[in-house]
Each structure stands twice: as structure tokens, then as C-alpha cells.
Motif scaffolding. Structure first.
Motif, PDB file in Angstrom:
ATOM      1  N   ALA A  32       0.832  -1.210   0.000  1.00 26.61           N
ATOM      2  CA  ALA A  32       0.000   0.000   0.000  1.00 26.61           C
ATOM      3  C   ALA A  32       0.867   1.261   0.000  1.00 26.61           C
ATOM      4  N   LYS A  33       2.110   1.120   0.467  1.00 31.69           N
ATOM      5  CA  LYS A  33       3.064   2.239   0.443  1.00 31.69           C
ATOM      6  C   LYS A  33       4.080   2.068  -0.688  1.00 31.69           C
ATOM      7  N   GLU A  34       3.734   1.227  -1.661  1.00 32.21           N
ATOM      8  CA  GLU A  34       4.494   1.028  -2.901  1.00 32.21           C
ATOM      9  C   GLU A  34       5.821   0.294  -2.707  1.00 32.21           C
ATOM     10  N   TYR A  35       5.932  -0.476  -1.638  1.00 27.95           N
ATOM     11  CA  TYR A  35       7.074  -1.371  -1.477  1.00 27.95           C
ATOM     12  C   TYR A  35       6.654  -2.729  -2.024  1.00 27.95           C
ATOM     13  N   VAL A  36       6.739  -2.867  -3.337  1.00 29.34           N
ATOM     14  CA  VAL A  36       6.243  -4.057  -4.025  1.00 29.34           C
ATOM     15  C   VAL A  36       7.416  -4.888  -4.536  1.00 29.34           C
ATOM     16  N   ASN A  37       7.247  -6.204  -4.459  1.00 27.01           N
ATOM     17  CA  ASN A  37       8.254  -7.154  -4.952  1.00 27.01           C
ATOM     18  C   ASN A  37       9.637  -6.854  -4.376  1.00 27.01           C
ATOM     19  N   SER A  38      10.636  -6.595  -5.206  1.00 26.76           N
ATOM     20  CA  SER A  38      12.007  -6.467  -4.722  1.00 26.76           C
ATOM     21  C   SER A  38      12.213  -5.254  -3.818  1.00 26.76           C
ATOM     22  N   ARG A  39      11.282  -4.309  -3.803  1.00 21.26           N
ATOM     23  CA  ARG A  39      11.422  -3.148  -2.908  1.00 21.26           C
ATOM     24  C   ARG A  39      11.203  -3.538  -1.451  1.00 21.26           C
ATOM     25  N   LEU A  40      10.462  -4.630  -1.215  1.00 25.20           N
ATOM     26  CA  LEU A  40      10.201  -5.045   0.169  1.00 25.20           C
ATOM     27  C   LEU A  40      11.458  -5.565   0.856  1.00 25.20           C
ATOM     28  N   PRO A  41      12.193  -6.531   0.258  1.00 26.76           N
ATOM     29  CA  PRO A  41      13.434  -6.976   0.907  1.00 26.76           C
ATOM     30  C   PRO A  41      14.491  -5.881   1.018  1.00 26.76           C
ATOM     31  N   ALA A  42      14.351  -4.821   0.230  1.00 33.12           N
ATOM     32  CA  ALA A  42      15.310  -3.727   0.300  1.00 33.12           C
ATOM     33  C   ALA A  42      15.177  -2.941   1.606  1.00 33.12           C
ATOM     34  N   ILE A  43      13.998  -3.004   2.237  1.00 33.09           N
ATOM     35  CA  ILE A  43      13.784  -2.259   3.483  1.00 33.09           C
ATOM     36  C   ILE A  43      13.627  -3.176   4.687  1.00 33.09           C
ATOM     37  N   VAL A  44      13.085  -4.380   4.465  1.00 32.38           N
ATOM     38  CA  VAL A  44      12.820  -5.314   5.573  1.00 32.38           C
ATOM     39  C   VAL A  44      13.854  -6.436   5.559  1.00 32.38           C
ATOM     40  N   ARG A  45      14.468  -6.672   6.712  1.00 30.86           N
ATOM     41  CA  ARG A  45      15.438  -7.762   6.817  1.00 30.86           C
ATOM     42  C   ARG A  45      14.764  -9.059   7.260  1.00 30.86           C
ATOM     43  N   SER A  46      13.883  -8.974   8.235  1.00 24.47           N
ATOM     44  CA  SER A  46      13.219 -10.174   8.728  1.00 24.47           C
ATOM     45  C   SER A  46      11.929  -9.809   9.437  1.00 24.47           C
ATOM     46  N   VAL A  47      11.104 -10.819   9.630  1.00 26.59           N
ATOM     47  CA  VAL A  47       9.869 -10.684  10.406  1.00 26.59           C
ATOM     48  C   VAL A  47       9.851 -11.818  11.415  1.00 26.59           C
ATOM     49  N   SER A  48       9.660 -11.488  12.693  1.00 24.99           N
ATOM     50  CA  SER A  48       9.574 -12.523  13.724  1.00 24.99           C
ATOM     51  C   SER A  48       8.247 -12.381  14.452  1.00 24.99           C
ATOM     52  N   VAL A  49       7.654 -13.526  14.808  1.00 30.60           N
ATOM     53  CA  VAL A  49       6.334 -13.539  15.427  1.00 30.60           C
ATOM     54  C   VAL A  49       6.414 -14.147  16.815  1.00 30.60           C
ATOM     55  N   ASN A  50       5.853 -13.422  17.803  1.00 32.53           N
ATOM     56  CA  ASN A  50       5.700 -13.948  19.158  1.00 32.53           C
ATOM     57  C   ASN A  50       4.215 -14.256  19.337  1.00 32.53           C
ATOM     58  N   TYR A  51       3.874 -15.523  19.198  1.00 28.67           N
ATOM     59  CA  TYR A  51       2.465 -15.898  19.238  1.00 28.67           C
ATOM     60  C   TYR A  51       1.868 -15.723  20.637  1.00 28.67           C
ATOM     61  N   ASP A  52       2.687 -15.881  21.675  1.00 29.64           N
ATOM     62  CA  ASP A  52       2.180 -15.724  23.038  1.00 29.64           C
ATOM     63  C   ASP A  52       1.713 -14.296  23.293  1.00 29.64           C
ATOM     64  N   LEU A  53       2.451 -13.343  22.748  1.00 32.50           N
ATOM     65  CA  LEU A  53       2.097 -11.926  22.935  1.00 32.50           C
ATOM     66  C   LEU A  53       1.296 -11.369  21.764  1.00 32.50           C
ATOM     67  N   SER A  54       1.112 -12.187  20.729  1.00 35.90           N
ATOM     68  CA  SER A  54       0.395 -11.746  19.515  1.00 35.90           C
ATOM     69  C   SER A  54       1.027 -10.496  18.926  1.00 35.90           C
ATOM     70  N   ILE A  55       2.355 -10.514  18.859  1.00 35.50           N
ATOM     71  CA  ILE A  55       3.105  -9.380  18.304  1.00 35.50           C
ATOM     72  C   ILE A  55       4.007  -9.883  17.173  1.00 35.50           C
ATOM     73  N   ALA A  56       4.024  -9.144  16.082  1.00 33.49           N
ATOM     74  CA  ALA A  56       4.949  -9.412  14.985  1.00 33.49           C
ATOM     75  C   ALA A  56       5.928  -8.245  14.897  1.00 33.49           C
ATOM     76  N   SER A  57       7.204  -8.557  14.895  1.00 34.53           N
ATOM     77  CA  SER A  57       8.237  -7.521  14.779  1.00 34.53           C
ATOM     78  C   SER A  57       8.792  -7.520  13.361  1.00 34.53           C
ATOM     79  N   VAL A  58       8.651  -6.387  12.709  1.00 35.87           N
ATOM     80  CA  VAL A  58       9.171  -6.224  11.355  1.00 35.87           C
ATOM     81  C   VAL A  58      10.504  -5.489  11.480  1.00 35.87           C
ATOM     82  N   ASN A  59      11.585  -6.187  11.236  1.00 32.78           N
ATOM     83  CA  ASN A  59      12.919  -5.638  11.484  1.00 32.78           C
ATOM     84  C   ASN A  59      13.458  -4.931  10.237  1.00 32.78           C
TER      85      ASN A  59
END
Length: 255
Positions: free
Chosen positions: A171-198
Motif C-alpha cells: 500500500a506504500k508502494e514497497y512491491v516485490n524487490s522493494r520489500l526486501p530492500a527495506i525489511v530484513r526479517s519478520v519474527s512472530v511472538n504468538y504468546d504476545l500476539s506481536i509481529a516484529s518487522v525488522n
């Protein structure tokens, strides 16, 4: 010959001739493949064969859905955008290349996922690949291969979270190869229901899965603030986390 029989015969001829002419004219005479976007290599003959559309068949009986499923199930790197019937006798497939953007661990390899949650490639190593690493979800499919369409079930919480994150960045135009250019990883803590976008600068975006604000909308808001901070060269983009403050219905940042 009976007059009525003569009239009936003439009527049959009048009806049959147009049908014969139409049948001859509106038969598939050619099938073309057109690649949309940046050029990429593809086997046109294989794609045409995979459609299952036969030359000489009626153009009216071409099943777009069946042809698309046939092509995509045999080559997971290809997405058929649409199939056009150009009368009287031409069929055109418009295709794009599926771009893997996320790597998900499997039992003994990595599944590379595109923006539509489709498995595009399976690989033993991520060396030299610029991809988002998705931590907290393992694709558990026995004998995983690409002999058919593998679409991740969005009813699965891990897939639902990932899909929402991808849609938020798109929605902010980070499509296809632009996404890995800004995001390194995504980790999910299911117990806390939180996703960290690194994020590659050092900060992270904390997404609250159970918030009354959708994952996509949370990201649309925080990306806007992050981009402004980056433009202003704020030190906040190098550490800490941006998060959604439900009490104030606004984004905040913490060290």
C-alpha cells in the motif's frame, strides 16, 4: 420433389452455411505469449503447450481458468495475468514473472514466497539472495516440491500475519524487490500476539495482531512516520521500535 421438402432443404442450407463459415473462421489459429514488465526469459513453446488450448479448436470454447491453472501449476515462476481472445482466431496470454520476496523455513530447505503467498522456489541455501526471512512459522509439507500449485493457507495465523504485512508495505508502494530492500526479517511472538518487522536501518515496527486496527492499516501509518523520520535524518530510525498506541489511536516510538 415435394414443394415443402424443397423449401425445408433450402432453409437448412441457409442455416447451415453461416454455421459452417463461422466454425471455420472462429477457430484458434495462433496463440501468443506477451511478457509484461521487465524482460525475463521464458519458454514460449512450453507455455503454449501447457495451456492445453488446441489449434483449430473453437475460440468460443477456450476456458481461461483451466488454461491459467494448467500453465501456473507446471511453472510456478509464471503468473498469467489474463488471457485475451482476439477475434476471429487469436489467443493471447499476458504473463509476468513471480518474484520471491520472503523465505520460509521448511523441514530441510527454504520455500521462497511471492506477494500472493505462493511458493515460487525451493532452495537449500539463501546465500546471495535478498529476501525477507520469516521467523516463527515453518512450512510443514512432507515431500515439498513444485509439481503443483502451492498456495499458503491464509486461514493459518502465521500466513495471515505475513499476508497482512506484505499488503501493508504494498500500500506504500514497497512491491516485490522493494520489500526486501527495506525489511530484513519478520519474527512472530504468538504468546504476545506481536509481529516484529525488522528494518534495515536498525529499528523495527511492532504489529499487534489482535488490535482492532488491521495489520495493513497499522503498517500504512507507521511506514509514513518512518519515512518522514528517515527524511529528517532522525536517530529513531536506527534503534528502538515504532508501535501503535491503542489508547491514543496513534503511532509512537520507544527506545
Amino acid at each position: 420433389m415435394n414443394k415443402r421438402l424443397i423449401i425445408a432443404f433450402i432453409c437448412l442450407v441457409v442455416i447451415a452455411i453461416p454455421i459452417i463459415v463461422i466454425s471455420a473462421v472462429f477457430t484458434v489459429g495462433s496463440i501468443d505469449v506477451i511478457a509484461i514488465g521487465d524482460g525475463f526469459e521464458y519458454d514460449e513453446e512450453a507455455i503454449i503447450e501447457n495451456t492445453g488450448i488446441k489449434l483449430g479448436s473453437s475460440i468460443f470454447t477456450v476456458s481461461e481458468k483451466k488454461a491459467i491453472d494448467n500453465v501456473e501449476s507446471k511453472d510456478p515462476t509464471i503468473k498469467v495475468v489474463n488471457i485475451e481472445r482476439i477475434f476471429p482466431n487469436k489467443v493471447v496470454l499476458n504473463i509476468v514473472k513471480r518474484i520471491p520476496i520472503v523465505a520460509i523455513k521448511t523441514k530441510d530447505a527454504y520455500a521462497l514466497i511471492d506477494r500472493e503467498m505462493r511458493v515460487v522456489e525451493i532452495t537449500d541455501t539463501l546465500a546471495g539472495r535478498d529476501l525477507v526471512i520469516y521467523e516463527g512459522y515453518t512450512l510443514d509439507k512432507e515431500g515439498l516440491d513444485l509439481s503443483g500449485i502451492i498456495e499458503l493457507p491464509k486461514s493459518n495465523l502465521g500466513v495471515y500475519i505475513l499476508d497482512g504485512i506484505v499488503k501493508g508495505f504494498e500500500a506504500k508502494e514497497y512491491v516485490n524487490s522493494r520489500l526486501p530492500a527495506i525489511v530484513r526479517s519478520v519474527s512472530v511472538n504468538y504468546d504476545l500476539s506481536i509481529a516484529s518487522v525488522n528494518i534495515e536501518t536498525g529499528t523495527s515496527f511492532e504489529i499487534f495482531v489482535n488490535s482492532n486496527v488491521s495489520i495493513k492499516d497499522q503498517l500504512v501509518s507507521v511506514i509514513g512516520i518512518y519515512e518522514k523520520d528517515r527524511e529528517d535524518e532522525s536517530s529513531r530510525i536506527k534503534s528502538g521500535a515504532y508501535y501503535f498506541d491503542t489508547d491514543n489511536n496513534a503511532w509512537n516510538w520507544r527506545a
